[in-house]
Design a protein around this motif. Structure first.
Motif, PDB file in Angstrom:
ATOM      1  N   LEU A  80       0.823  -1.212   0.000  1.00  0.00           N
ATOM      2  CA  LEU A  80       0.000   0.000   0.000  1.00  0.00           C
ATOM      3  C   LEU A  80       0.854   1.258   0.000  1.00  0.00           C
ATOM      4  O   LEU A  80       0.513   2.247  -0.634  1.00  0.00           O
ATOM      5  CB  LEU A  80      -0.926   0.030   1.222  1.00  0.00           C
ATOM      6  N   GLY A  81       1.960   1.238   0.723  1.00  0.00           N
ATOM      7  CA  GLY A  81       2.841   2.399   0.785  1.00  0.00           C
ATOM      8  C   GLY A  81       3.898   2.329  -0.288  1.00  0.00           C
ATOM      9  O   GLY A  81       5.087   2.384   0.002  1.00  0.00           O
ATOM     10  N   PHE A  82       3.468   2.214  -1.535  1.00  0.00           N
ATOM     11  CA  PHE A  82       4.378   1.934  -2.639  1.00  0.00           C
ATOM     12  C   PHE A  82       5.217   3.138  -3.042  1.00  0.00           C
ATOM     13  O   PHE A  82       6.225   2.990  -3.699  1.00  0.00           O
ATOM     14  CB  PHE A  82       3.598   1.431  -3.854  1.00  0.00           C
ATOM     15  N   GLY A  83       4.809   4.347  -2.676  1.00  0.00           N
ATOM     16  CA  GLY A  83       5.521   5.539  -3.118  1.00  0.00           C
ATOM     17  C   GLY A  83       6.959   5.559  -2.641  1.00  0.00           C
ATOM     18  O   GLY A  83       7.246   5.261  -1.487  1.00  0.00           O
ATOM     19  N   ASN A  84       7.861   5.885  -3.514  1.00  0.00           N
ATOM     20  CA  ASN A  84       9.297   5.991  -3.212  1.00  0.00           C
ATOM     21  C   ASN A  84       9.852   4.661  -2.706  1.00  0.00           C
ATOM     22  O   ASN A  84      10.810   4.643  -1.938  1.00  0.00           O
ATOM     23  CB  ASN A  84       9.546   7.123  -2.212  1.00  0.00           C
ATOM     24  N   ARG A  85       9.219   3.556  -3.076  1.00  0.00           N
ATOM     25  CA  ARG A  85       9.635   2.201  -2.707  1.00  0.00           C
ATOM     26  C   ARG A  85       9.796   2.014  -1.198  1.00  0.00           C
ATOM     27  O   ARG A  85      10.643   1.273  -0.727  1.00  0.00           O
ATOM     28  CB  ARG A  85      10.929   1.832  -3.421  1.00  0.00           C
ATOM     29  N   GLY A  86       8.982   2.734  -0.439  1.00  0.00           N
ATOM     30  CA  GLY A  86       9.008   2.603   1.010  1.00  0.00           C
ATOM     31  C   GLY A  86      10.142   3.332   1.693  1.00  0.00           C
ATOM     32  O   GLY A  86      10.290   3.251   2.905  1.00  0.00           O
ATOM     33  N   VAL A  87      10.946   4.067   0.930  1.00  0.00           N
ATOM     34  CA  VAL A  87      12.070   4.797   1.513  1.00  0.00           C
ATOM     35  C   VAL A  87      11.548   6.124   2.059  1.00  0.00           C
ATOM     36  O   VAL A  87      10.844   6.864   1.369  1.00  0.00           O
ATOM     37  CB  VAL A  87      13.171   5.066   0.457  1.00  0.00           C
ATOM     38  N   LEU A  88      11.877   6.401   3.319  1.00  0.00           N
ATOM     39  CA  LEU A  88      11.502   7.677   3.913  1.00  0.00           C
ATOM     40  C   LEU A  88      12.518   8.716   3.455  1.00  0.00           C
ATOM     41  O   LEU A  88      13.688   8.668   3.827  1.00  0.00           O
ATOM     42  CB  LEU A  88      11.478   7.582   5.443  1.00  0.00           C
ATOM     43  N   ALA A  89      12.063   9.648   2.624  1.00  0.00           N
ATOM     44  CA  ALA A  89      12.979  10.600   2.003  1.00  0.00           C
ATOM     45  C   ALA A  89      13.349  11.751   2.928  1.00  0.00           C
ATOM     46  O   ALA A  89      14.323  12.446   2.688  1.00  0.00           O
ATOM     47  CB  ALA A  89      12.358  11.151   0.725  1.00  0.00           C
ATOM     48  N   ASP A  90      12.584  11.953   3.976  1.00  0.00           N
ATOM     49  CA  ASP A  90      12.812  13.088   4.865  1.00  0.00           C
ATOM     50  C   ASP A  90      13.613  12.653   6.083  1.00  0.00           C
ATOM     51  O   ASP A  90      13.349  11.614   6.668  1.00  0.00           O
ATOM     52  CB  ASP A  90      11.457  13.650   5.310  1.00  0.00           C
TER      53      ASP A  90
END
Length: 188
Positions: free
Chosen positions: A77-87
């Motif tokens: 479900l949290g597919f955006g950015n492959r699950g990497v927390l960018a912040d």
């Protein structure tokens, strides 16, 4: 060790103070060494029990599989950015993780409602639903979810029907079998 336990119980030393002292990890500290060795013994006993008890291994495997299924579903479900927390901001990271958990739980709840409705329809049609069959249905269904969205606004004004939590399936036998197999019904 008994003295430490009694001191904590009697309030002579607070548990937080004790933990601070033990956290230093000094191998010269006799209390630290004693607690470390007891911890190793407990871990060894649990490992030996796990290796010798097949039903326990099955329960641990089943629980692990459930957790892994949940984590896989949450990650899907949290597919955006492959699950990497960018912040790098811990507050923003926590927000992202909590949002993903909220989204995951909302979709699981929606899937459970859909499954319950299908079971109700099958019961109305005369099907017999056994508890063992229902126990194998997973709420981690993804086939019907369009992650990229297809938003219809004409349904926003429609009031949903009230949810009926009653499901005419008797789970008593299944619950009793699980309690017996997990060891809750017998003396320890």
């Amino acid at each position: 060790m008994y003295e430490v336990a009694i001191s904590v119980r009697e309030g002579a030393i607070s548990s937080s103070t004790l933990l601070k002292r033990l956290r230093s990890g000094s191998w010269k500290n006799a209390t630290y060494t004693a607690f470390r060795e007891v911890g190793r013994v407990i871990r060894t006993v649990h490992l030996l029990r796990y290796l010798s008890d097949a039903p326990l291994r099955r329960r641990v495997t089943a629980a692990t599989n459930k957790v892994e299924a949940f984590n896989g579903f949450s990650q899907w479900l949290g597919f955006g950015n492959r699950g990497v927390l960018a912040d790098n901001d811990p507050v923003e990271q926590e927000k992202a993780m909590k949002f993903n958990a909220l989204l995951t739980n909302a979709v699981i709840f929606h899937n459970a409602l859909d499954i319950a409705e299908i079971v109700r329809q099958l019961l109305k049609e005369g099907w017999t639903i056994e508890p063992e069959e229902s126990a194998h249905i997973s709420p981690y269904l993804t086939e019907h979810i369009n992650r990229f969205g297809e938003y219809s606004t004409h349904e926003l004004g429609i009031q949903p029907e009230a949810y009926d939590p009653k499901l005419d399936v008797d789970f008593t036998q299944l619950r009793e079998e699980n309690l017996t197999s997990e060891g809750f019904g017998r003396a320890a």
